[in-house]
Design an enzyme around this catalytic site. Structure first.
Site, PDB file in Angstrom:
ATOM      1  N   CYS A  21       0.834  -1.204   0.000  1.00  0.00           N
ATOM      2  CA  CYS A  21       0.000   0.000   0.000  1.00  0.00           C
ATOM      3  C   CYS A  21       0.870   1.256   0.000  1.00  0.00           C
ATOM      4  O   CYS A  21       1.393   1.650   1.055  1.00  0.00           O
ATOM      5  CB  CYS A  21      -0.924  -0.023   1.221  1.00  0.00           C
ATOM      6  SG  CYS A  21      -1.900   1.475   1.379  1.00  0.00           S
TER       7      CYS A  21
ATOM      8  N   CYS B  51      -0.423   4.123   2.196  1.00  0.00           N
ATOM      9  CA  CYS B  51      -0.282   3.895   3.642  1.00  0.00           C
ATOM     10  C   CYS B  51       1.170   4.106   4.067  1.00  0.00           C
ATOM     11  O   CYS B  51       1.431   4.692   5.114  1.00  0.00           O
ATOM     12  CB  CYS B  51      -0.666   2.463   4.022  1.00  0.00           C
ATOM     13  SG  CYS B  51      -2.152   1.852   3.275  1.00  0.00           S
ATOM     14  N   ASP B  52       2.115   3.595   3.297  1.00  0.00           N
ATOM     15  CA  ASP B  52       3.502   3.502   3.755  1.00  0.00           C
ATOM     16  C   ASP B  52       4.484   4.395   3.001  1.00  0.00           C
ATOM     17  O   ASP B  52       5.653   4.486   3.378  1.00  0.00           O
ATOM     18  CB  ASP B  52       3.983   2.039   3.626  1.00  0.00           C
ATOM     19  CG  ASP B  52       3.122   1.104   4.471  1.00  0.00           C
ATOM     20  OD1 ASP B  52       2.646   1.543   5.523  1.00  0.00           O
ATOM     21  OD2 ASP B  52       2.921  -0.049   4.054  1.00  0.00           O
TER      22      ASP B  52
END
Ligand code: NAP
Length: 302
Positions: free
Chosen positions: A130, A133-134
């Site tokens: 992701c 997300c990261d």
């Protein structure tokens, strides 16, 4: 006893909840993880009518709030099985058993893995599925994205604004994803393309330090030093909880036409879990509306 239980709180499931509530039916939505499904990983949605730019998270939050404001109940429990006793269905989670008249399966799909040694243990230590997300962890670092679909392309574009260098590694010489995104990537100086190649080894100390990439045509193996590897090689259907009663196609997706009807009366399929050609936000939402309308009609004839 609920009228309708919807399994999965992604765009298909939540749209189904909106339609079913507006038709006056009681609705329980069961979700294993968090609401939104895979769209929460999309940084910027540009192809949903009337929303020229919206983040996936904001989009998902809006549908979630819309469904709950209409009275849909949402419980975060993983569905383990569905039992069909004709006009009564039972949905089994690890915690409880819930009864209903109709079920809408909108479980979507999960990230496909590369299947390499250490892949699982390096998640959160250099491997991610992701980018939104990261990605922020890789400011001014070197990262690679594997895959050739829209997810990989959009991830690479997102990461190009954060990381120093972004490699995009694809096993073919042309991309499956949209040409417009490929063109945008080609304009970035810090994006480097590695075609016809697969990642064949993950090098790690305590965390990922690099990868080995094998050229499919020449067999040549090269090493790429990396801080992060973003895997975006597609999805696999989340069918474990119902594969014993619902007919699936050879890929594991639910065999169902545009009416979202399955082989079991009173059980409907919506969104990415349904066998279909175009898996998009707009088609997931459309399925939600069709499946809910079908479920309402089914209940009214019981
Ligand atoms: P996808 O379209 O299925 O693409 C997966 C990519 O990964 C393909 O290029 C595939 O290669 C490659 N791949 C598969 N297994 C691999 C492996 N083991 N090793 C290396 N490469 C592998 O998946 P996606 O990009 O996640 O997209 C899923 C769906 O969501 C698509 O319909 C996509 O259009 C849609 N989507 C839409 C948007 C948007 O509308 N904004 C954003 C994201 C996704 P091959 O090409 O060789 O098969």
């Amino acid at each position: 006893m609920y009228d309708i239980i919807i399994i999965g709180a992604g765009p298909a499931g939540l749209t189904a909840a909106i339609y079913a509530r507006r038709a006056g039916k009681s609705v329980l939505v069961l979700e294993a993880l968090s609401y939104g499904g895979q769209i929460i990983n999309t940084p910027d949605i540009e192809n949903y009518p009337a929303a020229a730019h919206i983040s996936g998270f904001e989009f998902a939050t809006r549908i979630y709030e819309q469904a709950t404001a209409l009275g849909a109940e949402i419980v975060f429990e993983k569905t383990e099985a569905i039992r069909d006793d004709g006009s009564e269905k039972t949905v089994v989670t690890a915690e409880k058993e819930y009864k209903c008249k109709a079920v809408i399966i909108a479980t979507g799909s999960a990230n496909r893995k590369l299947g390499l040694e250490n892949e699982g243990s390096l998640v959160g230590r250099g491997i991610s599925y992701c980018a939104t997300c990261d990605g922020a962890f890789y400011k001014k670092k070197t990262v690679a994205v594997v895959g050739g679909g829209n997810t990989a392309l959009e991830d690479a574009l997102y990461l190009a604004d954060i990381a120093e260098t972004v490699y995009i590694i694809h096993r073919r010489d042309s991309f499956r994803g949209d040409e417009a995104t490929v063109s945008a990537l080609k304009e970035r100086d810090n994006v480097k393309f590695i075609y016809n190649s697969t990642v064949t080894k993950l090098n790690a100390d305590k965390r990922l330090t690099g990868i080995e990439v094998t050229d499919k045509n020449t067999g040549e193996v090269s090493s790429v030093m990396l801080d992060g590897l973003f895997v975006a090689v597609g999805r696999t259907p989340e069918n474990q909880s119902f594969s014993d009663i619902i007919t699936l196609d050879e890929g594991g997706y639910i065999k169902s036409g545009e009416d979202c009807v399955t082989n079991v009366p009173g059980i409907f399929a919506a969104g990415d879990i349904r066998a279909k050609n175009i898996r998009q936000l707009v088609t997931a939402a459309a399925d939600g509306a069709v499946a809910a309308t079908g479920a309402v009609k089914y209940i009214d004839t019981l």
